[in-house]
Enzyme design. Structure first.
Site, short mmCIF file in Angstrom:
data_model
loop_
_atom_site.label_atom_id
_atom_site.label_comp_id
_atom_site.label_asym_id
_atom_site.label_seq_id
_atom_site.Cartn_x
_atom_site.Cartn_y
_atom_site.Cartn_z
N ASP A 105 0.84 -1.21 0.00
CA ASP A 105 0.00 0.00 0.00
C ASP A 105 0.87 1.25 0.00
O ASP A 105 2.05 1.20 0.40
CB ASP A 105 -0.88 0.03 1.26
CG ASP A 105 -1.85 -1.14 1.30
OD1 ASP A 105 -2.15 -1.69 0.23
OD2 ASP A 105 -2.27 -1.50 2.41
N1 URA Z 1 -1.12 -5.97 3.91
C1 URA Z 1 -1.61 -4.72 3.97
O1 URA Z 1 -2.63 -4.48 4.58
N2 URA Z 1 -0.97 -3.76 3.27
C2 URA Z 1 0.16 -3.97 2.60
O2 URA Z 1 0.73 -3.05 2.02
C3 URA Z 1 0.67 -5.28 2.56
C4 URA Z 1 0.00 -6.27 3.23
#
Ligand code: URA
Length: 265
Positions: A105
């Site tokens: 993310d």
């Molecule tokens: N899980 C999440 O919630 N976000 C990420 O970026 C990676 C794994």
């Protein structure tokens, strides 16, 4: 079979410039192959050919490149984006065909593999391979042994099935702190989280073997905790090196590539 490539691609892949820049070098007579000046970008070259650009020998780039990036927060995991900075802007290569393996993310930091090896990426991301990814997280609230058991059993994140068994390790669970501070990092890189006074928080490691959208955040939400900070620290055999600062990117070592390929089998 000997690998044969066009001269302009050979030079661009070797980092001599973009395809149009290297064509200009050729037009100016600055490129020789085995001692003969070549002006045709489509001329084929093989690894044993001696290619010289402006007096310097140019070596053929390896077919595949593998980079490890310590992704900082604030950039998106994409090859292009019209609004946000992408992870590719941290990669010290203009090689065509490089892409991030999997997705973090925008606000997540940590290990991201970047390569042009599609087959390896496919193996690492394949849902049937169950490649383990470990995350370090700071979450709101007190993480308990019941939460650890829930992760082991799989939790409901609103999908058809529960998540696959995941391992959670509690690093610390703190009832309250006074004032705002940077949490003393268990990891060596500082963790930029603001915590309010009297608000409990926990630090955990969570190892999952799936890659669903926002998976860690949704798994922690399923046990009533909000992820405040998230960093991926490993993917399969690959570890985020302690000395790789956020925003830094380097080529994988031979040993790291070998470990990834062995894992792929
Ligand atoms: N899980 C999440 O919630 N976000 C990420 O970026 C990676 C794994």
């Amino acid at each position: 079979m000997a690998k044969t490539v066009r001269l302009d691609k050979f030079l661009a892949d070797a980092g001599a410039g973009t395809r149009s820049e290297v064509k200009k070098f050729m037009q100016k007579g600055q490129v020789q192959v085995n001692g003969v000046t070549v002006k045709r970008p489509e001329q084929k070259v093989q690894p044993q050919d001696e290619v010289v650009l402006a007096g310097d020998i140019v070596c053929m780039a390896p077919e595949f490149e593998y980079y490890i990036l310590h992704k900082p927060a604030g950039c998106v995991t994409a090859t292009e984006d019209t609004r946000d900075k992408t992870v590719m802007e941290y990669v010290p290569s203009s090689r065509k065909g490089l892409f991030p393996v999997g997705r973090l993310d925008k606000d997540t930091e940590g290990l991201l593999l970047i390569t042009n090896d599609g087959a390896l990426a496919h193996e690492l991301l394949s849902p049937v391979k169950h490649v383990e990814k470990t995350y370090y997280a700071v979450v709101s609230g007190i993480v308990t042994q019941e939460d650890v058991c829930a992760m082991e059993e799989g939790v409901d994140i609103g999908e058809e099935k529960r998540t696959l068994p995941a391992r959670m390790e509690i690093i610390c669970a703190v009832e309250n702190i006074s004032g705002e501070k940077n949490i003393p990092p268990q990891e060596q890189v500082d963790v930029p989280v603001r915590l309010d006074e009297a608000v409990p928080y926990s630090e955990i490691y969570l190892t999952i073997c799936e890659g669903k959208f926002h998976q860690v955040k949704r798994m922690m939400e399923a046990v009533g905790k909000k992820v405040l900070y998230l960093r991926r620290i490993s993917m399969g055999p690959l570890q985020l090196p302690k000395d790789l600062q956020r925003g830094c990117c380097r080529l994988l070592t031979k040993e790291e590539i070998a470990a990834l390929k062995a894992h792929e089998k």
